[in-house]
Design a protein around this motif. Structure first.
Motif, mmCIF file in Angstrom:
data_model
loop_
_atom_site.group_PDB
_atom_site.id
_atom_site.type_symbol
_atom_site.label_atom_id
_atom_site.label_comp_id
_atom_site.label_asym_id
_atom_site.label_seq_id
_atom_site.Cartn_x
_atom_site.Cartn_y
_atom_site.Cartn_z
ATOM 1 N N GLU A 1 -4.549 26.340 7.671
ATOM 2 C CA GLU A 1 -5.179 27.237 6.678
ATOM 3 C C GLU A 1 -4.654 26.810 5.303
ATOM 4 O OE1 GLU A 1 -7.562 28.626 8.054
ATOM 5 O OE2 GLU A 1 -6.810 28.446 10.080
ATOM 6 N N THR A 2 -3.919 27.682 4.604
ATOM 7 C CA THR A 2 -3.445 27.232 3.295
ATOM 8 C C THR A 2 -1.972 26.843 3.326
ATOM 9 O OG1 THR A 2 -2.974 29.509 2.754
ATOM 10 C CG2 THR A 2 -5.080 28.633 1.975
ATOM 11 N N ARG A 3 -1.352 26.919 4.497
ATOM 12 C CA ARG A 3 0.093 26.653 4.591
ATOM 13 C C ARG A 3 0.384 25.187 4.848
ATOM 14 N NH1 ARG A 3 4.384 30.404 5.482
ATOM 15 N NH2 ARG A 3 5.723 28.899 6.523
ATOM 16 N N HIS A 4 1.376 24.675 4.117
ATOM 17 C CA HIS A 4 1.826 23.306 4.309
ATOM 18 C C HIS A 4 2.533 23.189 5.665
ATOM 19 C CE1 HIS A 4 3.834 19.539 3.319
ATOM 20 N NE2 HIS A 4 4.965 20.097 3.711
ATOM 21 N N VAL A 5 2.172 22.191 6.467
ATOM 22 C CA VAL A 5 2.831 22.006 7.766
ATOM 23 C C VAL A 5 3.798 20.822 7.731
ATOM 24 C CG1 VAL A 5 2.493 21.504 10.233
ATOM 25 C CG2 VAL A 5 0.912 23.022 9.052
ATOM 26 N N SER A 6 3.298 19.671 7.286
ATOM 27 C CA SER A 6 4.203 18.538 7.146
ATOM 28 C C SER A 6 3.613 17.507 6.188
ATOM 29 C CB SER A 6 4.507 17.890 8.503
ATOM 30 O OG SER A 6 3.342 17.358 9.052
ATOM 31 N N GLY A 7 4.478 16.605 5.747
ATOM 32 C CA GLY A 7 4.027 15.559 4.833
ATOM 33 C C GLY A 7 4.868 14.310 5.044
ATOM 34 N N ALA A 8 4.371 13.188 4.586
ATOM 35 C CA ALA A 8 5.147 11.953 4.690
ATOM 36 C C ALA A 8 4.666 10.980 3.625
ATOM 37 C CB ALA A 8 4.986 11.332 6.075
ATOM 38 N N GLU B 1 1.972 6.606 13.166
ATOM 39 C CA GLU B 1 3.216 7.394 13.126
ATOM 40 C C GLU B 1 3.014 8.697 12.350
ATOM 41 O OE1 GLU B 1 6.120 4.734 11.504
ATOM 42 O OE2 GLU B 1 5.985 3.406 13.249
ATOM 43 N N MET B 2 2.234 8.625 11.286
ATOM 44 C CA MET B 2 2.011 9.825 10.473
ATOM 45 C C MET B 2 1.181 10.863 11.216
ATOM 46 S SD MET B 2 1.501 8.591 6.615
ATOM 47 C CE MET B 2 2.854 7.960 5.647
ATOM 48 N N VAL B 3 0.184 10.391 11.967
ATOM 49 C CA VAL B 3 -0.654 11.325 12.737
ATOM 50 C C VAL B 3 0.216 12.006 13.800
ATOM 51 C CG1 VAL B 3 -2.604 11.507 14.340
ATOM 52 C CG2 VAL B 3 -2.803 10.084 12.300
ATOM 53 N N ARG B 4 1.089 11.212 14.447
ATOM 54 C CA ARG B 4 1.999 11.788 15.451
ATOM 55 C C ARG B 4 2.865 12.857 14.816
ATOM 56 N NH1 ARG B 4 3.870 6.466 17.839
ATOM 57 N NH2 ARG B 4 2.195 6.046 19.283
ATOM 58 N N ARG B 5 3.332 12.569 13.620
ATOM 59 C CA ARG B 5 4.210 13.524 12.952
ATOM 60 C C ARG B 5 3.461 14.811 12.600
ATOM 61 N NH1 ARG B 5 8.412 11.841 8.354
ATOM 62 N NH2 ARG B 5 8.642 13.810 7.322
ATOM 63 N N ALA B 6 2.219 14.641 12.129
ATOM 64 C CA ALA B 6 1.427 15.810 11.731
ATOM 65 C C ALA B 6 1.178 16.739 12.926
ATOM 66 C CB ALA B 6 0.095 15.355 11.136
ATOM 67 N N VAL C 1 0.094 -1.207 7.829
ATOM 68 C CA VAL C 1 -0.690 -0.012 7.510
ATOM 69 C C VAL C 1 -1.104 0.745 8.774
ATOM 70 C CG1 VAL C 1 -2.865 0.825 6.518
ATOM 71 C CG2 VAL C 1 -1.501 -0.853 5.278
ATOM 72 N N ASP C 2 -1.676 0.041 9.774
ATOM 73 C CA ASP C 2 -2.206 0.755 10.948
ATOM 74 C C ASP C 2 -1.096 1.478 11.719
ATOM 75 O OD1 ASP C 2 -1.221 -1.691 11.694
ATOM 76 O OD2 ASP C 2 -2.924 -2.271 12.949
ATOM 77 N N GLN C 3 0.031 0.809 11.933
ATOM 78 C CA GLN C 3 1.138 1.422 12.663
ATOM 79 C C GLN C 3 1.682 2.644 11.909
ATOM 80 O OE1 GLN C 3 2.091 0.829 15.664
ATOM 81 N NE2 GLN C 3 3.730 2.356 15.563
ATOM 82 N N THR C 4 1.749 2.530 10.599
ATOM 83 C CA THR C 4 2.268 3.635 9.778
ATOM 84 C C THR C 4 1.358 4.857 9.886
ATOM 85 O OG1 THR C 4 3.186 2.009 8.272
ATOM 86 C CG2 THR C 4 3.038 4.251 7.443
ATOM 87 N N VAL C 5 0.033 4.602 9.886
ATOM 88 C CA VAL C 5 -0.923 5.715 9.993
ATOM 89 C C VAL C 5 -0.748 6.415 11.348
ATOM 90 C CG1 VAL C 5 -3.379 6.293 10.136
ATOM 91 C CG2 VAL C 5 -2.563 4.766 8.331
ATOM 92 N N TYR D 1 0.845 -1.192 0.000
ATOM 93 C CA TYR D 1 0.000 0.000 0.000
ATOM 94 C C TYR D 1 0.880 1.242 0.000
ATOM 95 C CZ TYR D 1 -3.947 -2.951 1.068
ATOM 96 O OH TYR D 1 -4.923 -3.905 0.987
ATOM 97 N N SER D 2 0.427 2.253 -0.718
ATOM 98 C CA SER D 2 1.092 3.559 -0.646
ATOM 99 C C SER D 2 0.303 4.383 0.375
ATOM 100 C CB SER D 2 1.034 4.227 -2.031
ATOM 101 O OG SER D 2 1.044 5.615 -1.895
ATOM 102 N N ILE D 3 1.012 4.974 1.345
ATOM 103 C CA ILE D 3 0.333 5.823 2.344
ATOM 104 C C ILE D 3 0.973 7.200 2.304
ATOM 105 C CG2 ILE D 3 -0.398 6.021 4.755
ATOM 106 C CD1 ILE D 3 0.044 3.128 5.121
ATOM 107 N N ARG D 4 0.146 8.218 2.157
ATOM 108 C CA ARG D 4 0.647 9.596 2.089
ATOM 109 C C ARG D 4 -0.067 10.461 3.108
ATOM 110 N NH1 ARG D 4 -0.982 11.454 -3.230
ATOM 111 N NH2 ARG D 4 -2.335 9.645 -3.215
ATOM 112 N N MET D 5 0.692 11.314 3.748
ATOM 113 C CA MET D 5 0.087 12.228 4.724
ATOM 114 C C MET D 5 0.388 13.663 4.303
ATOM 115 S SD MET D 5 0.934 14.421 7.406
ATOM 116 C CE MET D 5 2.453 13.947 8.217
ATOM 117 N N HIS D 6 -0.602 14.509 4.429
ATOM 118 C CA HIS D 6 -0.386 15.940 4.188
ATOM 119 C C HIS D 6 -1.110 16.723 5.272
ATOM 120 C CE1 HIS D 6 -1.449 19.778 1.847
ATOM 121 N NE2 HIS D 6 -0.247 19.898 2.399
ATOM 122 N N ALA D 7 -0.354 17.541 5.998
ATOM 123 C CA ALA D 7 -0.961 18.369 7.048
ATOM 124 C C ALA D 7 -0.797 19.828 6.672
ATOM 125 C CB ALA D 7 -0.269 18.097 8.385
#
Ligand code: AMP
Length: 272
Positions: free
Chosen positions: A13-20, A35-40, A29-33, A4-10
């Motif tokens: 407003e309109t400003r990019h904060v973080s991505g993974a 980690e991404m939420v923690r990062r965001a 999949v569940d563990q990766t999600v 699976y490809s998993i992408r995160m974008h936080a």
């Protein structure tokens, strides 16, 4: 193996904060999600929107790559760092005109109005002409990751060399995917994060050359420039490779050298 490809974008407003960006097997999949939420939520700026996209790569063929070899340059000033970057790009086949133009654009914010882009510029390696279809957004490379074994090996290697920051490992993966793109000559990158002033110039020919200072601390301009050979490029094919071709890096590259950028430019680098 099913991937699976998993992408995160936080964003705030309109400003990019973080991505993974990850490619993982179904049982990760569940563990990766998580980690991404923690990062965001782990940045100074809290996001107002976080999107996580999970795509089944199904029968899509994963391209297996070996990571680029690594050289680490220390520089005394931003000017020296940028000179070293242009030198590396020159070795890869980018003209001085095109390389300096990219340096100038990254230094000012490459999107119209001096904003940062979410993706990369695509630049003719000879003339410096910009070719990306959308000058505000740029082209975002997606669908790349380390295999678990290669991730462990590269993490240990980078840690041992004093480059254990998670950004280096991720940038090396992205640079490896980009360098293997059709008609790609080289890439230049430095972050828009005001607390991170290192960056790199990379290509299939030179490997990944990390440069300790490419901008002044506190400066929030940065971005990526992908240089291409205008004579052979099929822009649609390149954009499709960058955005959709799944790439798994299954072998780390070699550690080539750590040295002063002046020494590097003088040419004591027959291995690069
Ligand atoms: P970063 O290294 O994440 O701070 O990103 C620096 C700049 O590189 C960003 O401002 C974007 O312009 C660009 N960039 C980040 N991620 C990607 C990507 N996946 N593909 C292409 N360009 C990117």
């Amino acid at each position: 193996m099913h991937y699976y490809s998993i992408r995160m974008h936080a964003s705030s407003e309109t400003r990019h904060v973080s991505g993974a960006e990850r490619i993982v097997s179904s049982n990760e999949v569940d563990q990766t999600v998580i980690e991404m939420v923690r990062r965001a939520f782990g940045k100074k700026t809290l996001p107002s929107m976080v999107s996580i996209t999970i795509d089944d790569l199904g029968a899509e063929e994963l391209r297996s790559l070996t990571a680029l070899d690594i050289t680490a340059l220390t520089t005394r000033s931003v000017e020296d760092g940028r000179r070293a970057a242009v030198h590396v790009l020159g070795r890869a086949g980018v003209s001085p005109e095109a390389a300096w133009k990219a340096v100038d654009l990254l230094g000012r914010g490459p999107a119209p109005g001096g904003q940062n882009m979410r993706g990369a510029m695509i630049i003719d390696a000879e003339t410096g002409k910009r070719l990306e279809p959308d000058a505000y957004r740029g082209v975002r490379a997606s669908r790349f990751d380390w295999s678990p074994e290669a991730e462990m090996q590269i993490r240990c290697l980078l840690h041992e060399k004093g480059l254990g920051h998670f950004r280096t490992k991720e940038a090396l993966a992205l640079a490896t995917k980009i360098a293997h793109g059709p008609a790609v000559t080289a890439e230049l990158c430095w972050s828009d994060d005001p607390d991170y002033s290192a960056g790199y110039a990379a290509s299939f020919r030179t490997g990944y050359v990390r440069i300790s200072h490419l901008k002044e601390p506190g400066n929030d301009h940065g971005g990526r420039a992908i240089f291409i050979d205008r004579r052979t490029v099929d822009l649609e094919l390149l954009v499709s490779y960058l955005q959709t071709q799944p790439v798994l890096i299954e072998k780390p590259g070699r550690w080539l050298a750590a040295m002063d950028s002046g020494e590097f430019i003088k040419g004591n680098t027959e291995h690069v």
